[in-house]
Enzyme design. Structure first.
Site, PDB file in Angstrom:
ATOM      1  N   LYS A 117       0.863  -1.193   0.000  1.00  0.00           N
ATOM      2  CA  LYS A 117       0.000   0.000   0.000  1.00  0.00           C
ATOM      3  C   LYS A 117       0.892   1.234   0.000  1.00  0.00           C
ATOM      4  CE  LYS A 117      -4.457   0.847   0.099  1.00  0.00           C
ATOM      5  NZ  LYS A 117      -5.527  -0.005  -0.435  1.00  0.00           N
ATOM      6  N   ASP A 157      -6.805   4.259  -4.733  1.00  0.00           N
ATOM      7  CA  ASP A 157      -7.454   4.060  -3.433  1.00  0.00           C
ATOM      8  C   ASP A 157      -8.171   5.380  -3.121  1.00  0.00           C
ATOM      9  OD1 ASP A 157      -7.691   2.132  -1.101  1.00  0.00           O
ATOM     10  OD2 ASP A 157      -6.957   3.889  -0.053  1.00  0.00           O
TER      11      ASP A 157
HETATM   12  P1  NAD Z   1     -13.606   7.508  -2.650  1.00  0.00           P
HETATM   13  O1  NAD Z   1     -12.585   8.537  -2.355  1.00  0.00           O
HETATM   14  O2  NAD Z   1     -14.080   7.366  -4.047  1.00  0.00           O
HETATM   15  O3  NAD Z   1     -14.904   7.711  -1.735  1.00  0.00           O
HETATM   16  C1  NAD Z   1     -14.839   7.830  -0.362  1.00  0.00           C
HETATM   17  C2  NAD Z   1     -16.203   8.323   0.104  1.00  0.00           C
HETATM   18  O4  NAD Z   1     -16.209   8.396   1.523  1.00  0.00           O
HETATM   19  C3  NAD Z   1     -16.567   9.736  -0.385  1.00  0.00           C
HETATM   20  O5  NAD Z   1     -17.936   9.782  -0.675  1.00  0.00           O
HETATM   21  C4  NAD Z   1     -16.264  10.613   0.822  1.00  0.00           C
HETATM   22  O6  NAD Z   1     -17.046  11.805   0.811  1.00  0.00           O
HETATM   23  C5  NAD Z   1     -16.678   9.672   1.929  1.00  0.00           C
HETATM   24  N1  NAD Z   1     -16.090  10.005   3.217  1.00  0.00           N
HETATM   25  C6  NAD Z   1     -14.871  10.504   3.498  1.00  0.00           C
HETATM   26  N2  NAD Z   1     -14.740  10.694   4.826  1.00  0.00           N
HETATM   27  C7  NAD Z   1     -15.898  10.305   5.380  1.00  0.00           C
HETATM   28  C8  NAD Z   1     -16.392  10.238   6.699  1.00  0.00           C
HETATM   29  N3  NAD Z   1     -15.647  10.659   7.719  1.00  0.00           N
HETATM   30  N4  NAD Z   1     -17.643   9.743   6.905  1.00  0.00           N
HETATM   31  C9  NAD Z   1     -18.395   9.331   5.870  1.00  0.00           C
HETATM   32  N5  NAD Z   1     -17.988   9.378   4.595  1.00  0.00           N
HETATM   33  C10 NAD Z   1     -16.762   9.847   4.367  1.00  0.00           C
HETATM   34  O7  NAD Z   1     -12.983   6.139  -2.079  1.00  0.00           O
HETATM   35  P2  NAD Z   1     -13.375   4.669  -2.491  1.00  0.00           P
HETATM   36  O8  NAD Z   1     -12.447   4.227  -3.550  1.00  0.00           O
HETATM   37  O9  NAD Z   1     -14.838   4.578  -2.678  1.00  0.00           O
HETATM   38  O10 NAD Z   1     -12.932   3.885  -1.172  1.00  0.00           O
HETATM   39  C11 NAD Z   1     -13.792   3.741  -0.055  1.00  0.00           C
HETATM   40  C12 NAD Z   1     -13.252   2.636   0.843  1.00  0.00           C
HETATM   41  O11 NAD Z   1     -13.149   1.426   0.089  1.00  0.00           O
HETATM   42  C13 NAD Z   1     -11.856   2.879   1.406  1.00  0.00           C
HETATM   43  O12 NAD Z   1     -11.757   2.284   2.670  1.00  0.00           O
HETATM   44  C14 NAD Z   1     -10.947   2.129   0.440  1.00  0.00           C
HETATM   45  O13 NAD Z   1      -9.718   1.755   1.035  1.00  0.00           O
HETATM   46  C15 NAD Z   1     -11.836   0.920   0.169  1.00  0.00           C
HETATM   47  N6  NAD Z   1     -11.496   0.230  -1.065  1.00  0.00           N
HETATM   48  C16 NAD Z   1     -11.567   0.861  -2.265  1.00  0.00           C
HETATM   49  C17 NAD Z   1     -11.254   0.140  -3.413  1.00  0.00           C
HETATM   50  C18 NAD Z   1     -11.387   0.755  -4.770  1.00  0.00           C
HETATM   51  O14 NAD Z   1     -11.210   0.031  -5.762  1.00  0.00           O
HETATM   52  N7  NAD Z   1     -11.729   2.012  -4.891  1.00  0.00           N
HETATM   53  C19 NAD Z   1     -10.845  -1.187  -3.314  1.00  0.00           C
HETATM   54  C20 NAD Z   1     -10.807  -1.797  -2.066  1.00  0.00           C
HETATM   55  C21 NAD Z   1     -11.138  -1.083  -0.940  1.00  0.00           C
END
Ligand code: NAD
Length: 445
Positions: A117, A157
């Site tokens: 990561k 991410d």
């Molecule tokens: P993103 O940046 O696209 O979206 C994150 C969302 O969370 C946004 O809507 C943001 O406004 C919201 N957010 C931020 N802080 C917040 C809070 N304190 N309370 C509530 N909402 C909040 O990110 P993503 O890619 O959707 O990732 C979300 C989660 O999924 C993360 O934990 C990431 O590690 C995990 N993840 C993502 C992927 C991927 O392919 N994108 C893969 C595996 C895991």
């Protein structure tokens, strides 16, 4: 480039040390995985940690030096794989935990990868697009000797996206003086990205819900769902579930959430979020928009709603000892990484909540990243339907392997998923020899 041997206490400043918290799962899983304890000892220590400083010329002419990390956790099963996060709260403990989860996630799904990561301490919303590009290229410049298609393969991410991956691939290719698309996944499709990667994580979560639907004999119309986080993952899962008839009664982003007992029309919410960058209960047809009935709720309230299915899809440590007793949903799917702390997880299990853990639930993203890497290496690109079908096969197969283990051993699904992963990683570590093997060798001489 600076290799960190010792971790400075200043860097480890979160209230819960995420890495220490999460590696406890290994000791719990070891009880059920028939492997040598040496494997666990190895997994408790990341293989390598790189800390870099990235000087960036800002648009106003000033210089800002950003701090970034890349952690490779374990590469016994293949090159390490894991995203790059841009967030002001990035810290080394978090990146180590996320790298560890990637090792486990790739093992749960049987992908030939280890875990890694990366992260940069930055508030990307405060940067112009040109500053963001300079930062992204600068980060790759600093970590170029640490990554590679057979060494360590980054991906998007939190707050990083396909365009940023494209800049990063381009920068790496310039350094190597050849086009190297397989160095990074989650790229734009014209630059070698895979069809289906953008919504793969949400789709993987959706396939987990579909397996639960069969097990619990759910009628989607009767299932009330709350989704915390309306970004890449939250939007994709909400859209797919809504299309299947599930009632999405609450969604939120970093500014708070909206709730409606009737359920939201998700395509309308997506339209208004993409047009205005705000989460509003507004439905538009052409130029005519109408406000629909909804209550404003905080992110804390969303987690505590009386719903059938809760999907935290934002950040880690959202359900902890602080609020676990207020959580009412009988089923939770961890779409984000680490939204539930280990101690809260145990309490949820004791009160009968079924919780599908992150290392299984959100593995759809890395699975399609793996497909992208394979396509880049072979130069042969697959149609979308084939990607969906291959993803569904893997998610369904591994979901059932973990669910069976949970039933057989009477353990919660988190420990079952770690046991499943640990068995695969342990077998790989054991095949290189453990104390048992080497002591026997000496006796034979
Ligand atoms: P993103 O940046 O696209 O979206 C994150 C969302 O969370 C946004 O809507 C943001 O406004 C919201 N957010 C931020 N802080 C917040 C809070 N304190 N309370 C509530 N909402 C909040 O990110 P993503 O890619 O959707 O990732 C979300 C989660 O999924 C993360 O934990 C990431 O590690 C995990 N993840 C993502 C992927 C991927 O392919 N994108 C893969 C595996 C895991």
């Amino acid at each position: 480039m600076r290799l960190v041997k010792k971790i400075s206490p200043a860097i480890e400043n979160t209230s819960i040390d995420l890495f220490e918290d999460t590696i406890q799962n290994l000791d719990l899983a070891l009880k059920y995985a028939n492997i040598d304890p040496e494997a666990v000892e190895i997994l408790k220590h990341p293989k390598a940690i790189l800390q870099v400083s990235i000087p960036v010329r800002m648009d106003d002419g000033s210089l800002h030096v950003f701090e970034g990390y890349r952690v490779q956790h374990n590469d016994t099963r293949g090159p390490t794989k894991g995203g790059i996060r841009y967030h002001p709260n990035v810290n080394l403990s978090e990146i180590k935990a996320l790298a560890f989860w990637m090792t486990c996630k790739c093992a749960v799904t049987g992908l030939p990868f280890g875990g890694a990561k990366g992260g940069v301490i930055v508030s990307p919303k405060d940067l112009s697009l040109l500053e963001l590009e300079r930062l992204s290229r600068g980060f790759i410049h600093e970590i170029a000797d640490f990554i590679g298609p057979e060494i360590d393969i980054p991906a998007p991410d939190v707050y990083t996206n396909a365009m940023i991956m494209g800049w990063m691939m381009d920068e790496y290719s310039k350094i190597r003086r050849q086009r190297v698309p397989a160095v990074i996944t989650g790229k734009p499709i014209p630059l070698g990205g895979s069809l289906g990667r953008d919504e793969a994580t949400g789709r993987g979560v959706y396939y987990c819900v579909k397996e639960l639907e069969k097990i619990r004999k759910w009628n989607p119309q009767k299932i009330r769902v709350a989704v915390q986080g309306f970004g890449n993952v939250g939007q994709a899962v909400a859209k797919l579930l809504h299309a299947d008839g599930y009632k999405i009664v609450a969604v939120s982003d970093s500014k708070g959430g909206i709730y409606s007992d009737k359920g939201f029309d998700i395509p309308s919410l997506l339209y208004s979020k993409n047009e205005t960058r705000q989460l509003k209960a507004i439905y538009c047809k052409g130029t005519v928009c109408e406000m629909v009935d909804a209550d404003f709720i905080s992110n804390e309230q969303l987690l505590e709603l009386d719903v059938d299915l809760l999907i935290p899809a934002a950040l880690e440590n959202q359900i902890t000892l602080r609020n676990v007793n207020q959580i009412q949903a009988p089923v939770i799917i961890e779409a984000a990484n680490g939204p539930i702390s280990s101690d809260a997880f145990e309490i949820l299990y004791k009160k009968g909540t079924l919780t599908v853990p992150d290392i299984l639930a959100n593995a759809g993203g890395v699975t399609v990243s793996y497909f992208e890497w394979v396509q880049n290496k072979t130069g042969y690109y697959w149609p979308l339907e084939e990607i969906h079908q291959k993803l569904q096969t893997i998610m369904g197969r591994e979901f059932h392997a973990v669910y069976r283990l949970k039933e057989e051993k009477q353990i919660d699904m988190r420990i079952a998923a770690y046991t499943h992963a640990l068995t695969r990683i342990g077998e790989a570590i054991e095949s290189q020899g453990t104390q048992k093997y080497f002591s026997r060798g000496m006796l034979q001489q």
